[in-house]
Design a protein around this motif. Structure first.
Motif, PDB file in Angstrom:
ATOM      1  N   VAL A  22       0.820  -1.219   0.000  1.00 51.66           N
ATOM      2  CA  VAL A  22       0.000   0.000   0.000  1.00 51.66           C
ATOM      3  C   VAL A  22       0.849   1.263   0.000  1.00 51.66           C
ATOM      4  O   VAL A  22       0.440   2.291   0.492  1.00 51.66           O
ATOM      5  CB  VAL A  22      -0.966   0.004   1.221  1.00 51.66           C
ATOM      6  N   ASN A  23       2.046   1.202  -0.579  1.00 47.36           N
ATOM      7  CA  ASN A  23       2.942   2.349  -0.554  1.00 47.36           C
ATOM      8  C   ASN A  23       2.322   3.576  -1.212  1.00 47.36           C
ATOM      9  O   ASN A  23       2.402   4.691  -0.692  1.00 47.36           O
ATOM     10  CB  ASN A  23       4.265   1.999  -1.244  1.00 47.36           C
ATOM     11  N   ASP A  24       1.727   3.397  -2.405  1.00 45.07           N
ATOM     12  CA  ASP A  24       1.141   4.532  -3.114  1.00 45.07           C
ATOM     13  C   ASP A  24      -0.021   5.135  -2.336  1.00 45.07           C
ATOM     14  O   ASP A  24      -0.162   6.357  -2.255  1.00 45.07           O
ATOM     15  CB  ASP A  24       0.672   4.099  -4.512  1.00 45.07           C
ATOM     16  N   GLN A  25      -0.857   4.272  -1.744  1.00 47.70           N
ATOM     17  CA  GLN A  25      -1.977   4.767  -0.955  1.00 47.70           C
ATOM     18  C   GLN A  25      -1.477   5.510   0.287  1.00 47.70           C
ATOM     19  O   GLN A  25      -2.020   6.549   0.657  1.00 47.70           O
ATOM     20  CB  GLN A  25      -2.878   3.597  -0.526  1.00 47.70           C
ATOM     21  N   ASP A  26      -0.438   4.985   0.918  1.00 46.64           N
ATOM     22  CA  ASP A  26       0.159   5.661   2.067  1.00 46.64           C
ATOM     23  C   ASP A  26       0.639   7.050   1.692  1.00 46.64           C
ATOM     24  O   ASP A  26       0.448   8.016   2.436  1.00 46.64           O
ATOM     25  CB  ASP A  26       1.341   4.847   2.609  1.00 46.64           C
ATOM     26  N   MET A  27       1.290   7.173   0.525  1.00 47.23           N
ATOM     27  CA  MET A  27       1.800   8.469   0.106  1.00 47.23           C
ATOM     28  C   MET A  27       0.667   9.456  -0.172  1.00 47.23           C
ATOM     29  O   MET A  27       0.763  10.635   0.167  1.00 47.23           O
ATOM     30  CB  MET A  27       2.704   8.310  -1.128  1.00 47.23           C
ATOM     31  N   MET A  28      -0.423   8.978  -0.761  1.00 44.12           N
ATOM     32  CA  MET A  28      -1.556   9.855  -1.022  1.00 44.12           C
ATOM     33  C   MET A  28      -2.172  10.353   0.287  1.00 44.12           C
ATOM     34  O   MET A  28      -2.527  11.530   0.426  1.00 44.12           O
ATOM     35  CB  MET A  28      -2.616   9.140  -1.865  1.00 44.12           C
ATOM     36  N   ASP A  29      -2.283   9.459   1.270  1.00 45.98           N
ATOM     37  CA  ASP A  29      -2.787   9.858   2.584  1.00 45.98           C
ATOM     38  C   ASP A  29      -1.845  10.868   3.232  1.00 45.98           C
ATOM     39  O   ASP A  29      -2.291  11.854   3.841  1.00 45.98           O
ATOM     40  CB  ASP A  29      -2.936   8.638   3.496  1.00 45.98           C
ATOM     41  N   SER A  30      -0.547  10.632   3.096  1.00 45.80           N
ATOM     42  CA  SER A  30       0.439  11.530   3.692  1.00 45.80           C
ATOM     43  C   SER A  30       0.406  12.909   3.047  1.00 45.80           C
ATOM     44  O   SER A  30       0.536  13.926   3.737  1.00 45.80           O
ATOM     45  CB  SER A  30       1.844  10.933   3.560  1.00 45.80           C
ATOM     46  N   VAL A  31       0.248  12.945   1.733  1.00 49.53           N
ATOM     47  CA  VAL A  31       0.125  14.230   1.044  1.00 49.53           C
ATOM     48  C   VAL A  31      -1.046  15.016   1.608  1.00 49.53           C
ATOM     49  O   VAL A  31      -0.966  16.235   1.818  1.00 49.53           O
ATOM     50  CB  VAL A  31      -0.054  14.019  -0.477  1.00 49.53           C
ATOM     51  N   PHE A  32      -2.131  14.319   1.901  1.00 48.84           N
ATOM     52  CA  PHE A  32      -3.342  14.987   2.374  1.00 48.84           C
ATOM     53  C   PHE A  32      -3.111  15.678   3.712  1.00 48.84           C
ATOM     54  O   PHE A  32      -3.446  16.852   3.882  1.00 48.84           O
ATOM     55  CB  PHE A  32      -4.480  13.972   2.482  1.00 48.84           C
ATOM     56  N   TYR A  33      -2.522  14.950   4.701  1.00 47.89           N
ATOM     57  CA  TYR A  33      -2.428  15.577   6.023  1.00 47.89           C
ATOM     58  C   TYR A  33      -1.130  16.351   6.262  1.00 47.89           C
ATOM     59  O   TYR A  33      -1.019  17.065   7.249  1.00 47.89           O
ATOM     60  CB  TYR A  33      -2.675  14.559   7.154  1.00 47.89           C
ATOM     61  N   THR A  34      -0.135  16.233   5.361  1.00 47.50           N
ATOM     62  CA  THR A  34       1.078  17.037   5.531  1.00 47.50           C
ATOM     63  C   THR A  34       1.114  18.261   4.618  1.00 47.50           C
ATOM     64  O   THR A  34       1.813  19.228   4.919  1.00 47.50           O
ATOM     65  CB  THR A  34       2.344  16.204   5.255  1.00 47.50           C
ATOM     66  N   VAL A  35       0.377  18.217   3.511  1.00 48.24           N
ATOM     67  CA  VAL A  35       0.416  19.317   2.540  1.00 48.24           C
ATOM     68  C   VAL A  35      -0.937  20.003   2.403  1.00 48.24           C
ATOM     69  O   VAL A  35      -1.019  21.246   2.434  1.00 48.24           O
ATOM     70  CB  VAL A  35       0.882  18.799   1.154  1.00 48.24           C
ATOM     71  N   VAL A  36      -2.004  19.226   2.277  1.00 48.64           N
ATOM     72  CA  VAL A  36      -3.326  19.799   1.998  1.00 48.64           C
ATOM     73  C   VAL A  36      -3.986  20.374   3.254  1.00 48.64           C
ATOM     74  O   VAL A  36      -4.482  21.511   3.244  1.00 48.64           O
ATOM     75  CB  VAL A  36      -4.255  18.748   1.351  1.00 48.64           C
ATOM     76  N   ILE A  37      -4.000  19.611   4.353  1.00 45.45           N
ATOM     77  CA  ILE A  37      -4.648  20.074   5.580  1.00 45.45           C
ATOM     78  C   ILE A  37      -4.065  21.396   6.088  1.00 45.45           C
ATOM     79  O   ILE A  37      -4.811  22.306   6.458  1.00 45.45           O
ATOM     80  CB  ILE A  37      -4.575  18.992   6.684  1.00 45.45           C
TER      81      ILE A  37
END
Length: 309
Positions: A267-282
């Motif tokens: 789930v590496n790609d999914q992990d990165m998408m989740d990380s982008v959300f709470y480290t960059v978007v939020i």
């Protein structure tokens, strides 16, 4: 290989986000714009709260602290990510990797505690309005802020310490765009079972306990609001709590998915998408959410503009 030697010899390679060359420029421009808006928005909100005596109350002290933590979180991750988009060698040293993870863990954990403290503040303001100045004093607010930052520091220190018990010899490629604990555990050649256990216990508790506090606080707020017969009062209560509820929902969803669910190597790609959300978007959304839905912040902006025109 002893970890003392590993700190001198090991370097990691971050795979990053831009796997396809044609995505490099669009991704760079997108994240650069988001980062600039994050910095301007959050630092602007902090400056506004600092300079306006009307906002020197617990609700806005919490909000200013949240803006500071969002700036810290985004600045820990985004600049390195932007540099790596075009970098031929996405190398990060062991010490830089540990520092980045520690900074990320402190800021992310502190935000969890801050969101819980803000929920309690809204509960006290809506459910006990007459006692609110007695319950939520500036002194208590400062104590909650200190506890939030100390809790973030201790939690990060625990996981940092357990990372130093590992050695890395199978691979130095981190399938992520920053140094996070889960990708590091996946490439360790030591047994990371204890690390996974500590991660589940501490990260799970730190997420579940604030979420429970938030749910209980807003359940009591909901019951209190439904008892009111004033439509205006109900609208005001929902307006006050709506921004915070939206922020909590956006922040905790990816975190729970990342650190509480069972680990999987696929789930590496999914992990990165989740990380982008709470480290960059939020971090870019929070000042927008709170400012657009807060009348006092809008009034403070108007007063600031009038003074400077």
């Amino acid at each position: 290989m002893e970890i003392g030697n590993a700190t001198l010899l090991i370097k990691f390679v971050l795979t990053g986000l831009a796997h396809l060359p044609q995505w490099k420029i669009p991704l760079f421009l997108l994240f650069m714009v988001i980062y600039l808006i994050t910095i301007v928005g959050n630092l602007g909100l902090i400056t506004l709260i600092w300079n306006d005596p009307h906002l020197h109350i617990p609700m806005y002290l919490f909000l200013g602290s949240l803006a500071f933590v969002d700036t810290w979180l985004s600045s820990t991750v985004t600049p390195k990510m932007l540099l790596d988009i075009f970098a031929k060698s996405k190398v990060i040293s062991f010490s830089e990797c540990m520092i980045q993870f520690f900074s990320f863990a402190v800021s992310a954990t502190t935000e969890c505690f801050l969101l819980a403290a803000m929920a309690y503040d809204r509960y006290a303001a809506i459910c006990k309005p007459l006692l609110y100045p007695v319950i939520m004093t500036n002194k208590l607010c400062v104590r909650l802020l200190i506890l939030s930052f100390v809790g973030g520091f201790i939690h990060a220190l625990i996981h940092e310490g357990f990372l130093f018990r590992l050695t890395f010899c199978n691979s130095n490629v981190i399938h992520h765009f920053y140094c996070d604990v889960m990708p590091l555990l996946k490439i360790s050649c030591s047994d990371p079972s204890l690390n996974y256990l500590m991660l589940f216990i501490f990260s799970g508790s730190i997420q579940v306990l604030p979420i429970t506090t938030i749910l209980v606080s807003y359940t009591l707020v909901l019951f209190s609001v439904l008892k009111q017969k004033s439509i205006k009062g109900i609208k005001k209560a929902f307006s006050t709590c709506g921004a915070h509820l939206l922020s909590v929902s956006l922040y905790y969803g990816p975190l729970l998915f990342m650190y509480v669910r069972p680990s999987s190597p696929h789930v590496n790609d999914q992990d990165m998408m989740d990380s982008v959300f709470y480290t960059v978007v939020i971090p870019v959304l929070n000042p927008i959410i709170y400012s657009l839905r807060n009348k006092q912040v809008k009034n403070s902006v108007e007063r600031f503009l009038k003074r400077n025109t």
